[in-house]
Design a protein around this motif. Structure first.
Motif, PDB file in Angstrom:
ATOM      1  N   SER A  60       0.818  -1.207   0.000  1.00 10.49           N
ATOM      2  CA  SER A  60       0.000   0.000   0.000  1.00 10.49           C
ATOM      3  C   SER A  60       0.852   1.257   0.000  1.00 10.49           C
ATOM      4  O   SER A  60       0.576   2.214  -0.722  1.00 10.49           O
ATOM      5  CB  SER A  60      -0.919   0.009   1.233  1.00 10.49           C
ATOM      6  OG  SER A  60      -1.815  -1.072   1.209  1.00 10.49           O
ATOM      7  N   PRO A  63      -5.956  -0.666  -4.782  1.00 14.00           N
ATOM      8  CA  PRO A  63      -6.567  -0.052  -3.591  1.00 14.00           C
ATOM      9  C   PRO A  63      -8.079  -0.216  -3.541  1.00 14.00           C
ATOM     10  O   PRO A  63      -8.649  -0.349  -2.451  1.00 14.00           O
ATOM     11  CB  PRO A  63      -6.167   1.429  -3.708  1.00 14.00           C
ATOM     12  CG  PRO A  63      -5.832   1.643  -5.140  1.00 14.00           C
ATOM     13  CD  PRO A  63      -5.261   0.345  -5.611  1.00 14.00           C
ATOM     14  N   TYR A  98      -6.091   5.560   0.947  1.00 13.99           N
ATOM     15  CA  TYR A  98      -5.851   5.131  -0.428  1.00 13.99           C
ATOM     16  C   TYR A  98      -6.075   6.245  -1.459  1.00 13.99           C
ATOM     17  O   TYR A  98      -5.848   6.022  -2.652  1.00 13.99           O
ATOM     18  CB  TYR A  98      -6.722   3.923  -0.757  1.00 13.99           C
ATOM     19  CG  TYR A  98      -6.133   2.622  -0.282  1.00 13.99           C
ATOM     20  CD1 TYR A  98      -4.803   2.312  -0.524  1.00 13.99           C
ATOM     21  CD2 TYR A  98      -6.902   1.691   0.411  1.00 13.99           C
ATOM     22  CE1 TYR A  98      -4.252   1.117  -0.081  1.00 13.99           C
ATOM     23  CE2 TYR A  98      -6.364   0.494   0.852  1.00 13.99           C
ATOM     24  CZ  TYR A  98      -5.039   0.222   0.611  1.00 13.99           C
ATOM     25  OH  TYR A  98      -4.493  -0.958   1.046  1.00 13.99           O
TER      26      TYR A  98
END
Length: 507
Positions: free
Chosen positions: A60, A79, A283
């Motif tokens: 991430s 994401p 995100y």
């Protein structure tokens, strides 16, 4: 002060803060339940921050921006899928799983199917998924310290493994909960503040469009190409990635174990709702770095260093001391990402090993609950550390994607059918786990050996197996359970009531 000294200071501060918070949490850890599930007393907001901390991993923090830099906007499926997976978890799994009263996924499997064989197989799957997920965390730590400090790649992996092991063996889930909650907010801050400055720089430069930037390695058309190319293979890869990320979340051992820490099923649902908000906010940021990288940092993609985009972009866009400070903040956030995710994985794997390996027979005698957990933690960290040092070439996001595919092909069918269908049998569960886990395991071994999606359809199917391995696992579990329906456990109706009715009624 040099840029390396500033980054080193940031890493040291994160490490000291992590150890200090973990040590503070140690005073709450006394029993085996404290070490495994924090005695089921973690409230939704704290638990959601901790889940956000452990879930937002190297993939991430570093991988998404690098993928957007190289391949374009279709990488946003990562994401989207990782966040949407919690929606599936909220609707179908969170509350029943908490009501099961289990400590680990193998505990749930044994309680549902009354089978030691299913438990043993689930324990193997938890350890395999945990180690596969730990591999990119250690490699990402090596990449980060190499880019920020010029350190050898092995140093970051060893540092993360060492810090995590200290925290895990000292306080278990109690300590790690406070650490991971702190690290979520650190990671968010570490990306948000530089992003605001970088956007101001971009606007000040006249807001150039990434599509119009010429490059020998990245053409303007690359921004809109589907994953893997605009053909049938690319379409397959996209759908397979969606399946893996949507369904894999519920099978990740470090995610599932956190729902056992809630006081009840209602708190588990509330936790998941807060997690969706926290992940959605986070995100928004990595794709922004990827888009800005297509304007200011195309050389990183051409040189094969896309994973360090988030670390290098502030320094490239903001000259002088301000850029160095922003880069150091991002380095601190990246190091926190490796520590928090590795901590959650370490807890999950150590809990299973402590119950099913070191707690059964270790050396000449049997270890107690806490001692067995600590011995399991040592094994949980040591094996993936050796693998990370021995197999350094696997991309961060790619390795995490494979872990999601394995989880989606094994525990997703087991949990959904085990929770919502009383007809699941021991034979069906074992057959489905072997088909899904075996197929994905072969694909993982092929990728680790250097296999590429460019090897024709066989390579495409193996590089992203979820589109065929997940349906195969579901179908196998259902079909074999139908064929062995006379072996449905006698207690299944009572267990189903426990899963689906509020605790105040089942008492």
């Amino acid at each position: 002060m040099t840029s390396q000294a500033i980054s080193l200071t940031a890493v040291v501060l994160v490490t000291v803060a992590t150890l200090a918070i973990g040590t503070w949490g140690l005073r709450f850890s006394r029993t085996t339940s404290d070490f495994l599930v924090a005695s089921r007393t973690v409230r939704p907001r704290l638990n959601a921050s901790a889940i956000g901390g452990e879930y937002l991993s190297a993939a991430s923090f570093l991988g998404i921006a690098g993928l957007v830099l190289v391949f374009g906007a279709d990488m946003l499926w990562y994401p989207v899928g990782w966040t949407a997976g919690y929606l599936v978890l909220l609707v179908l799994v969170a509350a029943p799983l908490r009501r099961s009263g289990a400590y680990t996924l193998p505990d749930f499997a044994e309680a549902r199917l009354d089978s030691r064989r299913v438990r043993a197989l689930c324990s193997m799957m938890v350890v395999a998924i945990g180690w596969l997920y730990l591999l990119p965390q250690f490699q990402g730590a090596g990449i980060t310290l190499q880019a920020a400090l010029g350190a050898p790649p092995w140093l970051g992996a060893v540092a993360v493994a060492g810090v995590v092991l200290i925290n895990v063996v000292s306080g278990g889930m109690r300590s790690i909960t406070f650490v991971q909650a702190f690290q979520y907010w650190l990671k968010l801050t570490a990306l948000l503040l530089p992003a605001i400055v970088l956007l101001m720089v971009w606007v000040g430069d006249g807001a150039p469009n990434p599509v119009d930037v010429p490059s020998s390695g990245l053409s303007g058309d690359a921004w809109s190409l589907p994953l893997g190319g605009g053909d049938a293979q690319g379409l397959y890869l996209t759908y397979s990635l969606i399946i893996a990320t949507f369904l894999g979340t519920m099978g990740l051992p470090h995610v599932v174990v956190r729902f056992y820490t809630n006081p009840d099923g209602r708190a588990a649902r509330r936790t998941t709702l807060v997690v969706l908000v926290l992940l959605g906010v986070f995100y928004l940021l990595p794709p922004l770095y990827g888009a800005l990288g297509r304007v200011y940092a195309e050389a990183l993609a051409e040189s094969g260093r896309s994973d360090v985009l988030v670390l290098e972009l502030p320094r490239l866009m903001v000259p002088g001391l301000a850029g160095e400070l922003l880069s150091a903040l991002v380095v601190a956030g990246a190091f926190a990402a490796f520590l928090s995710t590795s901590s959650g994985l370490g807890i999950a794997v150590a809990g299973v090993l402590g119950q099913d390996v070191t707690g059964r027979r270790f050396g000449r005698g049997r270890l107690s609950g806490v001692a067995a957990f600590r011995a399991g933690a040592v094994i949980a960290m040591a094996v993936p550390l050796v693998l990370a040092l021995a197999v350094p070439g696997v991309g961060v996001a790619r390795a995490v994607g494979l872990a999601f595919a394995v989880a989606a092909s094994t525990f997703c069918p087991l949990l959904l059918l085990g929770i919502w269908w009383r007809g699941l049998t021991e034979a069906g569960a074992i057959a489905g786990l072997l088909v899904g886990g075996g197929g994905c395991g072969f694909a993982v071994a092929w990728v680790m050996a250097g296999g590429q999606a460019s090897s024709g359809w066989a390579g495409v199917l193996l590089s992203q197996p979820a589109a065929w391995s997940v349906p195969a696992a579901f179908l196998t579990m259902w079909l074999v359970s139908k064929l062995t329906r006379r072996t449905v456990p006698a207690h299944v109706s009572r267990f189903m009531v426990r899963l689906h009715y509020p605790e105040r009624l089942t008492r």
